[in-house]
Design an enzyme around this catalytic site. Structure first.
Site, PDB file in Angstrom:
ATOM      1  N   ASN A 147       0.808  -1.230   0.000  1.00 32.42           N
ATOM      2  CA  ASN A 147       0.000   0.000   0.000  1.00 32.42           C
ATOM      3  C   ASN A 147       0.841   1.280   0.000  1.00 32.42           C
ATOM      4  OD1 ASN A 147       0.880   0.024   2.624  1.00 32.42           O
ATOM      5  ND2 ASN A 147      -1.099  -0.411   3.548  1.00 32.42           N
ATOM      6  N   ARG A 285       2.883   8.771  11.140  1.00 29.46           N
ATOM      7  CA  ARG A 285       2.509   8.382  12.499  1.00 29.46           C
ATOM      8  C   ARG A 285       2.072   9.609  13.278  1.00 29.46           C
ATOM      9  NH1 ARG A 285       0.893   3.472  13.714  1.00 29.46           N
ATOM     10  NH2 ARG A 285       2.454   2.174  14.726  1.00 29.46           N
ATOM     11  N   GLN A 314      -5.351   5.876  18.450  1.00 27.87           N
ATOM     12  CA  GLN A 314      -6.258   5.414  17.388  1.00 27.87           C
ATOM     13  C   GLN A 314      -7.088   4.250  17.916  1.00 27.87           C
ATOM     14  OE1 GLN A 314      -3.840   6.487  13.281  1.00 27.87           O
ATOM     15  NE2 GLN A 314      -4.266   4.386  13.736  1.00 27.87           N
ATOM     16  N   HIS A 333      -7.648   6.622   9.667  1.00 28.44           N
ATOM     17  CA  HIS A 333      -6.479   5.937   9.096  1.00 28.44           C
ATOM     18  C   HIS A 333      -6.902   5.076   7.895  1.00 28.44           C
ATOM     19  CE1 HIS A 333      -2.559   3.597  10.169  1.00 28.44           C
ATOM     20  NE2 HIS A 333      -2.626   3.956   8.901  1.00 28.44           N
TER      21      HIS A 333
HETATM   22  P1  NDP Z   1      10.594   2.942   3.999  1.00 29.76           P
HETATM   23  O1  NDP Z   1      11.235   2.007   4.955  1.00 29.76           O
HETATM   24  O2  NDP Z   1      10.587   2.618   2.548  1.00 29.76           O
HETATM   25  O3  NDP Z   1      11.227   4.400   4.154  1.00 29.76           O
HETATM   26  C1  NDP Z   1      11.443   5.007   5.382  1.00 29.76           C
HETATM   27  C2  NDP Z   1      12.603   5.965   5.201  1.00 29.76           C
HETATM   28  O4  NDP Z   1      12.731   6.734   6.389  1.00 29.76           O
HETATM   29  C3  NDP Z   1      13.946   5.253   4.986  1.00 29.76           C
HETATM   30  O5  NDP Z   1      14.589   5.847   3.877  1.00 29.76           O
HETATM   31  C4  NDP Z   1      14.676   5.543   6.290  1.00 29.76           C
HETATM   32  O6  NDP Z   1      16.046   5.604   6.157  1.00 29.76           O
HETATM   33  C5  NDP Z   1      14.120   6.904   6.619  1.00 29.76           C
HETATM   34  N1  NDP Z   1      14.340   7.340   7.985  1.00 29.76           N
HETATM   35  C6  NDP Z   1      14.314   6.614   9.115  1.00 29.76           C
HETATM   36  N2  NDP Z   1      14.551   7.408  10.168  1.00 29.76           N
HETATM   37  C7  NDP Z   1      14.736   8.655   9.690  1.00 29.76           C
HETATM   38  C8  NDP Z   1      15.024   9.901  10.281  1.00 29.76           C
HETATM   39  N3  NDP Z   1      15.199  10.014  11.601  1.00 29.76           N
HETATM   40  N4  NDP Z   1      15.153  10.988   9.487  1.00 29.76           N
HETATM   41  C9  NDP Z   1      15.005  10.885   8.151  1.00 29.76           C
HETATM   42  N5  NDP Z   1      14.740   9.713   7.534  1.00 29.76           N
HETATM   43  C10 NDP Z   1      14.597   8.611   8.297  1.00 29.76           C
HETATM   44  O7  NDP Z   1       9.113   3.166   4.547  1.00 29.76           O
HETATM   45  P2  NDP Z   1       7.828   3.642   3.738  1.00 29.76           P
HETATM   46  O8  NDP Z   1       8.178   4.770   2.848  1.00 29.76           O
HETATM   47  O9  NDP Z   1       7.123   2.468   3.165  1.00 29.76           O
HETATM   48  O10 NDP Z   1       6.925   4.155   4.938  1.00 29.76           O
HETATM   49  C11 NDP Z   1       7.273   5.338   5.671  1.00 29.76           C
HETATM   50  C12 NDP Z   1       6.369   5.453   6.873  1.00 29.76           C
HETATM   51  O11 NDP Z   1       5.044   5.668   6.430  1.00 29.76           O
HETATM   52  C13 NDP Z   1       6.272   4.184   7.722  1.00 29.76           C
HETATM   53  O12 NDP Z   1       7.324   4.113   8.628  1.00 29.76           O
HETATM   54  C14 NDP Z   1       4.951   4.349   8.375  1.00 29.76           C
HETATM   55  O13 NDP Z   1       5.113   5.089   9.579  1.00 29.76           O
HETATM   56  C15 NDP Z   1       4.146   5.144   7.377  1.00 29.76           C
HETATM   57  N6  NDP Z   1       3.104   4.349   6.683  1.00 29.76           N
HETATM   58  C16 NDP Z   1       1.814   4.779   6.790  1.00 29.76           C
HETATM   59  C17 NDP Z   1       0.782   4.082   6.209  1.00 29.76           C
HETATM   60  C18 NDP Z   1      -0.621   4.570   6.336  1.00 29.76           C
HETATM   61  O14 NDP Z   1      -1.560   3.814   6.045  1.00 29.76           O
HETATM   62  N7  NDP Z   1      -0.847   5.809   6.700  1.00 29.76           N
HETATM   63  C19 NDP Z   1       1.007   2.830   5.462  1.00 29.76           C
HETATM   64  C20 NDP Z   1       2.422   2.502   5.316  1.00 29.76           C
HETATM   65  C21 NDP Z   1       3.419   3.224   5.948  1.00 29.76           C
HETATM   66  P3  NDP Z   1      16.974   4.257   6.369  1.00 29.76           P
HETATM   67  O15 NDP Z   1      17.052   3.664   5.016  1.00 29.76           O
HETATM   68  O16 NDP Z   1      18.243   4.767   6.872  1.00 29.76           O
HETATM   69  O17 NDP Z   1      16.270   3.378   7.372  1.00 29.76           O
END
Ligand code: NDP
Length: 395
Positions: A147, A285, A314, A333
């Site tokens: 998703n 989040r 939530q 959500h």
């Molecule tokens: P990914 O794992 O593909 O990407 C997350 C990115 O965040 C990675 O590049 C990671 O870097 C980076 N990151 C981690 N910590 C930090 C930080 N402190 N500062 C900057 N960048 C950081 O996840 P997704 O893109 O798939 O999802 C992102 C978020 O979206 C999820 O964690 C979740 O909270 C949310 N989500 C929400 C949904 C919804 O229904 N609303 C559904 C799916 C996800 P690194 O590679 O170094 O780890």
């Protein structure tokens, strides 16, 4: 015979749908990074139907009962009297979605003596205590990428909705008005604006790619830089620190996981770094932002708008201040549970179950915890401290 407990959100208030707005879903061959879509041997549902609510059962009943297993489907998940709790003592599998998570705490895991696998029908297993799962040798799996684009589309929709003042304009129509001046006195074009994402993972990068077509200036901050070729192709400006990015952006979108380093990162102090009148969209989040700081920033005009689909807690209580704060575009959500996304994660859940029952390996992309340690994608995206408190959270 295994007992499977499937926790899903409630059916629509008017009952389970008997017809749908559209007859089919577009066919998608692969995800943008090359990963294949779920590959179960078969499915017993019509893609495009409501699968994520109790009557939809993720389309799993014929398959599981055909193998002689017992399937319990419920939305009752809170408290020790819940249906989930009543069945934990002999459940072998627990499945839930992040939108309506079965919180698998260490207490629940300790009660579930027969539990072998916890499946997230969606992305993000932070509702499961991964330390406890490790300690009890329970596998945790989720349907990676199912998703991500659904969420990215929601982010783009919310940015456009806020900047163009869509929701208040719609409300004037519903009130019987034709109040053009009221509608447009807060309405702008996104063209030429600077937009920045905190994190450019699967969702953040997909958002940037889509916004490029709107001729916006694109910024990002992440722990790792994207390949130079991607930065060049999209014309991205990278910022080493998120605090450096805020002040140059008209729109900021949060797409990073919740963990100790990001919890509460949007607060009274950091909001001062934003341009006055910036827009903020958070589908990552709820706890990335301090609830009352967002309300204050909207009331003072420091933020021109806030939207997202993630809250804390939530489901959000009736009195949650984000329901009534000015200039917001919140939804429950829902971004990751469109009918399109449901078809993918229902198929992915079926694939995981087929592997489990047939003794075949679950793909690495889906594994979070296995054999008492973080595994597969979980080993890259999650961290588990000795105390279990530093678990990275991915919805
Ligand atoms: P990914 O794992 O593909 O990407 C997350 C990115 O965040 C990675 O590049 C990671 O870097 C980076 N990151 C981690 N910590 C930090 C930080 N402190 N500062 C900057 N960048 C950081 O996840 P997704 O893109 O798939 O999802 C992102 C978020 O979206 C999820 O964690 C979740 O909270 C949310 N989500 C929400 C949904 C919804 O229904 N609303 C559904 C799916 C996800 P690194 O590679 O170094 O780890």
């Amino acid at each position: 015979m295994a007992k499977i407990v499937l926790v899903l959100y409630d059916d629509p208030v008017d009952g389970y749908p008997t017809s749908y707005a559209r007859d089919d879903l577009p066919k998608i061959e692969r995800y943008s990074d090359g990963q294949t879509l779920p590959t179960p041997k078969a499915i017993d549902f019509q893609p495009g139907t409501l699968l994520g609510s109790v009557s939809g059962e993720l389309g799993l009943r014929p398959y599981l009962e055909g193998l002689g297993h017992e399937l319990i489907v419920t939305s009752s998940k809170e408290g020790t009297d819940s249906v989930l709790d009543q069945h934990l003592h002999d459940a072998e599998i627990v499945i839930s979605q992040p939108f309506w998570p079965a919180y698998m705490t260490k207490e629940r895991i300790a009660k579930a003596k027969n539990l072998k696998i916890i499946v997230t029908a969606g992305i993000g297993s932070d509702h499961t205590d991964l330390d406890a799962a490790n300690a009890h040798n329970i596998t945790v799996a989720e349907v990676t990428f199912c998703n991500s684009i659904s969420v990215a589309e929601h982010v783009v929709m919310m940015i456009l909705g806020l900047v163009r003042n869509y929701i208040p304009s719609y409300q004037w129509v519903m009130k019987g008005g034709w109040n053009i001046a009221d509608c447009v006195s807060r309405s702008y074009d996104v063209e030429g604006m600077h937009v920045g994402t905190v994190a450019a993972g699967r969702i953040g990068l997909a958002v940037l790619k889509r916004l490029k077509l709107f001729d916006m200036h694109l910024h990002y901050t992440d722990r790792h830089r994207l390949p130079e070729s991607v930065e060049k192709e999209l014309g991205l400006t990278w910022h080493a620190k998120r605090e450096d990015m805020y002040g140059v952006c008209d729109v900021v979108t949060l797409n990073c996981p919740l963990h100790p380093e990001t919890e509460g990162m949007i607060n009274d102090e950091t909001l001062k770094l934003f341009k006055r009148g910036a827009y903020l969209v958070n589908t990552a989040r709820g706890k990335l932002a301090v609830t009352d700081s967002i309300v204050r920033a909207l009331e003072s005009g420091q933020l021109a708008g806030y939207a997202g689909d993630v809250w804390y807690p939530q489901p959000a209580p009736q009195g949650h201040p984000w329901r009534t704060m000015p200039h917001h575009g919140m939804t429950p959500h829902i971004s990751g549970t469109s009918l399109s996304a449901q078809a993918r994660y229902a198929a992915g859940t079926r694939e995981i179950l087929e592997c489990y029952f047939e003794g075949r390996p679950i793909r690495d992309e889906y594994l979070i915890v296995q054999g008492g340690k973080l595994a597969g994608v979980g080993a890259r995206s999650y961290s588990v401290s000795d105390s279990g408190k530093e678990k990275m959270a991915k919805i």
